[in-house]
Design a protein around this motif. Structure first.
Motif, PDB file in Angstrom:
ATOM      1  N   TYR A 109       1.622-117.617  -4.479  1.00 24.73           N
ATOM      2  CA  TYR A 109       1.052-118.959  -4.589  1.00 24.73           C
ATOM      3  C   TYR A 109       2.116-119.983  -5.000  1.00 24.73           C
ATOM      4  O   TYR A 109       2.926-119.738  -5.908  1.00 24.73           O
ATOM      5  N   GLN A 110       2.078-121.114  -4.327  1.00 28.51           N
ATOM      6  CA  GLN A 110       2.969-122.222  -4.665  1.00 28.51           C
ATOM      7  C   GLN A 110       2.143-123.320  -5.337  1.00 28.51           C
ATOM      8  O   GLN A 110       1.195-123.841  -4.737  1.00 28.51           O
ATOM      9  N   GLU A 158       8.650-116.569 -14.551  1.00 26.97           N
ATOM     10  CA  GLU A 158       7.568-116.580 -13.577  1.00 26.97           C
ATOM     11  C   GLU A 158       7.256-115.174 -13.078  1.00 26.97           C
ATOM     12  O   GLU A 158       8.122-114.305 -13.023  1.00 26.97           O
ATOM     13  N   ARG A 202       0.610-126.756  -6.747  1.00 25.40           N
ATOM     14  CA  ARG A 202       0.533-128.089  -6.173  1.00 25.40           C
ATOM     15  C   ARG A 202       1.562-128.989  -6.842  1.00 25.40           C
ATOM     16  O   ARG A 202       1.818-128.878  -8.043  1.00 25.40           O
ATOM     17  N   GLU A 203       2.152-129.850  -6.083  1.00 23.58           N
ATOM     18  CA  GLU A 203       3.084-130.825  -6.663  1.00 23.58           C
ATOM     19  C   GLU A 203       2.287-131.856  -7.445  1.00 23.58           C
ATOM     20  O   GLU A 203       1.281-132.375  -6.979  1.00 23.58           O
ATOM     21  N   LYS A 260       7.687-121.336 -11.681  1.00 18.57           N
ATOM     22  CA  LYS A 260       6.473-121.887 -11.081  1.00 18.57           C
ATOM     23  C   LYS A 260       5.234-121.572 -11.900  1.00 18.57           C
ATOM     24  O   LYS A 260       4.247-122.304 -11.823  1.00 18.57           O
ATOM     25  N   CYS A 297       2.273-124.312 -12.673  1.00 24.61           N
ATOM     26  CA  CYS A 297       1.054-123.985 -11.922  1.00 24.61           C
ATOM     27  C   CYS A 297      -0.198-124.561 -12.567  1.00 24.61           C
ATOM     28  O   CYS A 297      -0.389-124.466 -13.791  1.00 24.61           O
TER      29      CYS A 297
END
Length: 351
Positions: free
Chosen positions: A346-347, A340, A349-350, A313, A317
């Motif tokens: 925090y994920q 990662e 945004r797609e 991710k 990111c």
């Protein structure tokens, strides 16, 4: 995206592993002995000459405890005469009226003194030597009397998490110019207290609290080994409709999260160059290879400078250019320094 002529801003130089304390989190696992493979005075001068070929970074004289080197003032003075900004990281217990004046004369522009508790009980337990807290406060008084700027460094663990506000208030009361917080990276002795590391949730909460102190205390605030802070800075500023302003030079520079191999590097007491003191990857040795060649040509450094090579991710990111995740923490967790960050909630945004 690789930049072989990357600007160098900070060098942490482990001038000794000799130390009078035995801190539970010590990256160097420093102890009470002098290693014969440390650089002698003239070799230290040569290292400074080689660094000057690349740029004019801030040099952090660290250890161990640098004040245990009898020639530390000579080394500091030589760097000063070469036009470098020389600073020192110390536990403070060995600072006297005499050597505080010598620091000023040698051109030391700031000392960082570690306080990992707001009381002797917590700090001394962390440092594993009774009297370490009182010794650090005594050292602070001596540098203050000489007009030498000092900052407080604090490594955050479960053991002292609740005391962080009190430590920061103590820094204000003592007259520090800055408070730098460090999030535990499990290397050196720190591997043995990995169970005391704060969780990802506590990490996020602590960094948001730290952000909120920016206009509440008369201190320069900087988070180290906590790259998420640079994401939080931008998120909070956007929420509040503010323009984020950053100081881009000096010890308090707020530019990017993980700087290892990008604008910062570490030189060990044996001459090994690493991206940082916590990322234990040998990128060359200044005894055999010119520092400029290591800085400009190291495969590891140039990989770290290419944010497109981040994985998981972190690679997806939208904050990867300003955060980057802690590469040392990723390496300790996975064996891959581009993996990662393991302590990030925090994920991204797609897209």
């Amino acid at each position: 995206m690789t930049n072989q002529k990357q600007e160098i801003r900070l060098v942490a130089w482990e001038v000794t592993t000799n130390c009078n304390l035995s801190c539970v989190h010590c990256r160097a696992a420093a102890g009470r002995e002098h290693h014969s493979d440390e650089f002698d005075t003239q070799a230290c001068f040569q290292v400074i000459d080689r660094i000057c070929e690349v740029g004019n970074p801030v040099i952090i004289l660290t250890g161990g405890e640098p004040l245990l080197r009898p020639d530390i003032m000579e080394i500091a003075r030589y760097g000063t005469e070469k036009g470098l900004r020389m600073v020192m990281g110390t536990n403070g217990t060995l600072i006297t009226k005499t050597n505080a004046k010598q620091m000023v004369a040698a051109g030391i522009q700031r000392v960082s003194i570690s306080l990992d508790g707001a009381t002797a009980g917590t700090h001394d337990q962390f440092r594993q030597v009774k009297g370490a807290f009182d010794g650090a406060l005594r050292g602070i008084r001596h540098v203050k009397e000489c007009g030498l700027d000092f900052q407080i460094n604090t490594t955050i663990t479960q053991q002292n998490l609740e005391e962080i506000p009190n430590i920061q208030q103590l820094a204000v009361e003592l007259g520090a110019v800055a408070h730098h917080i460090f999030l535990l990276v499990p290397t050196g002795r720190g591997k043995y207290i990995v169970d005391r590391a704060i969780s990802a949730e506590q990490y996020e909460e602590t960094l948001n609290w730290f952000y909120e102190q920016r206009n509440k205390v008369p201190l320069q605030l900087k988070a180290t080994c906590a790259p998420h802070y640079y994401r939080i800075l931008r998120q909070r500023a956007r929420q509040e409709g503010k323009q984020v302003t950053f100081q881009s030079h000096g010890l308090d520079a707020v530019t990017r999260g993980c700087l290892g191999g990008i604008s910062f590097c570490f030189i060990s007491h044996t001459g090994v160059v690493q991206p940082c003191g916590f990322l234990d990857i040998n990128c060359g040795n200044v005894r055999q290879t010119r520092f400029s060649r290591i800085w400009n040509e190291s495969e590891v450094f140039n990989t770290l400078r290419d944010y497109d090579k981040l994985k998981g991710k972190c690679g997806r990111c939208e904050y990867r250019n300003v955060c980057g995740g802690c590469r040392a923490r990723a390496y300790e967790a996975t064996g891959d320094y581009m993996a990662e960050e393991p302590l990030c909630m925090y994920q991204p945004r797609e897209n």
